[in-house]
Write an enzyme that holds these catalytic residues in place. Structure first.
Site, PDB file in Angstrom:
ATOM      1  N   HIS A  98       0.879  -1.277  -0.161  1.00 45.51           N
ATOM      2  CA  HIS A  98      -0.086  -0.091  -0.010  1.00 45.51           C
ATOM      3  C   HIS A  98       0.931   1.270  -0.103  1.00 45.51           C
ATOM      4  O   HIS A  98       2.093   1.107   0.397  1.00 45.51           O
ATOM      5  CB  HIS A  98      -1.002  -0.007   1.141  1.00 45.51           C
ATOM      6  CG  HIS A  98      -0.379  -0.043   2.509  1.00 45.51           C
ATOM      7  ND1 HIS A  98       0.344   1.221   3.203  1.00 45.51           N
ATOM      8  CD2 HIS A  98       0.030  -0.955   3.538  1.00 45.51           C
ATOM      9  CE1 HIS A  98       0.932   0.859   4.194  1.00 45.51           C
ATOM     10  NE2 HIS A  98       0.562  -0.298   4.436  1.00 45.51           N
TER      11      HIS A  98
ATOM     12  N   HIS B 158       0.424  -5.459   2.666  1.00 42.68           N
ATOM     13  CA  HIS B 158       1.411  -4.990   3.611  1.00 42.68           C
ATOM     14  C   HIS B 158       2.686  -5.340   3.945  1.00 42.68           C
ATOM     15  O   HIS B 158       2.962  -6.461   3.054  1.00 42.68           O
ATOM     16  CB  HIS B 158       0.781  -4.785   4.905  1.00 42.68           C
ATOM     17  CG  HIS B 158      -0.857  -4.643   5.034  1.00 42.68           C
ATOM     18  ND1 HIS B 158      -1.199  -3.066   5.220  1.00 42.68           N
ATOM     19  CD2 HIS B 158      -1.943  -5.193   4.973  1.00 42.68           C
ATOM     20  CE1 HIS B 158      -2.537  -3.210   5.028  1.00 42.68           C
ATOM     21  NE2 HIS B 158      -3.045  -4.464   5.027  1.00 42.68           N
TER      22      HIS B 158
END
Length: 188
Positions: free
Chosen positions: A7, A138
């Site tokens: 992200h 992540h």
């Protein structure tokens, strides 16, 4: 091709905080990173995301419906979510690096993260044989997926760096997954 995308940046990233399961949005830099990464990758067939806002916002930049898969959630740092990296005691980092069963109070172990990511990666690599599949996740899950691709264990994740909004590409080879790229930075 399986395209793993970390992200974009959040205010917590910019401040050097562990986010874990904190559900924070992208900041202006992160929104621009997401836009540029999606444009650089181009047309894809499918987008899968962690359910956290920062991942969902990055995934939305691809302009497709997004499937949510909770197995791609970030490590739960428990009591350390929202704390500065430098505030984590050295002995805690040592335990995380050397004991895959270690977790902080109310947190998750690296071994648990590794098991759920390996399951998710094994499922999605089959889809990536015939399609370009983006997974937005992540830092810890992506590093765990890379360790899976390379046939290593979760301890490998402490020996590599992954930038915000970086891309890793994994091919679905005849003899299993093949790491094609790691930590591609596609934004200016």
């Amino acid at each position: 091709m399986l395209i793993l995308v970390r992200h974009g940046r959040t205010a917590a990233n910019a401040s050097g905080l562990l986010q874990g399961r904190l559900d924070l949005p992208l900041d202006e830099v992160g929104l621009e990173q997401a836009r540029q990464v999606a444009a650089a990758i181009g047309q894809v067939d499918m987008v899968i995301s962690s359910p956290l806002a920062r991942a969902c916002q990055t995934a939305a930049a691809f302009g497709l419906d997004v499937s949510i898969d909770e197995r791609w959630l970030e490590l739960d740092y428990g009591e350390y979510d929202g704390r500065r990296l430098g505030d984590i005691p050295a002995e805690t980092w040592t335990r995380w690096k050397t004991d895959p069963t270690f977790s902080t109070p109310a947190g998750e172990s690296m071994g648990s993260l590794d098991a759920r990511v390996r399951s998710a990666a094994a499922d999605v690599i089959e889809l990536a044989r015939e399609q370009n599949v983006v997974v937005v996740s992540h830092v810890s899950p992506i590093k765990a997926a890379v360790a899976w691709v390379l046939g290593g264990d979760i301890a490998m994740s402490f020996r590599c760096h992954l930038d915000q909004a970086a891309v890793c590409r994994v091919g679905a080879g005849d003899n299993g997954p093949v790491l094609r790229t790691f930590n591609e930075v596609l934004y200016r």
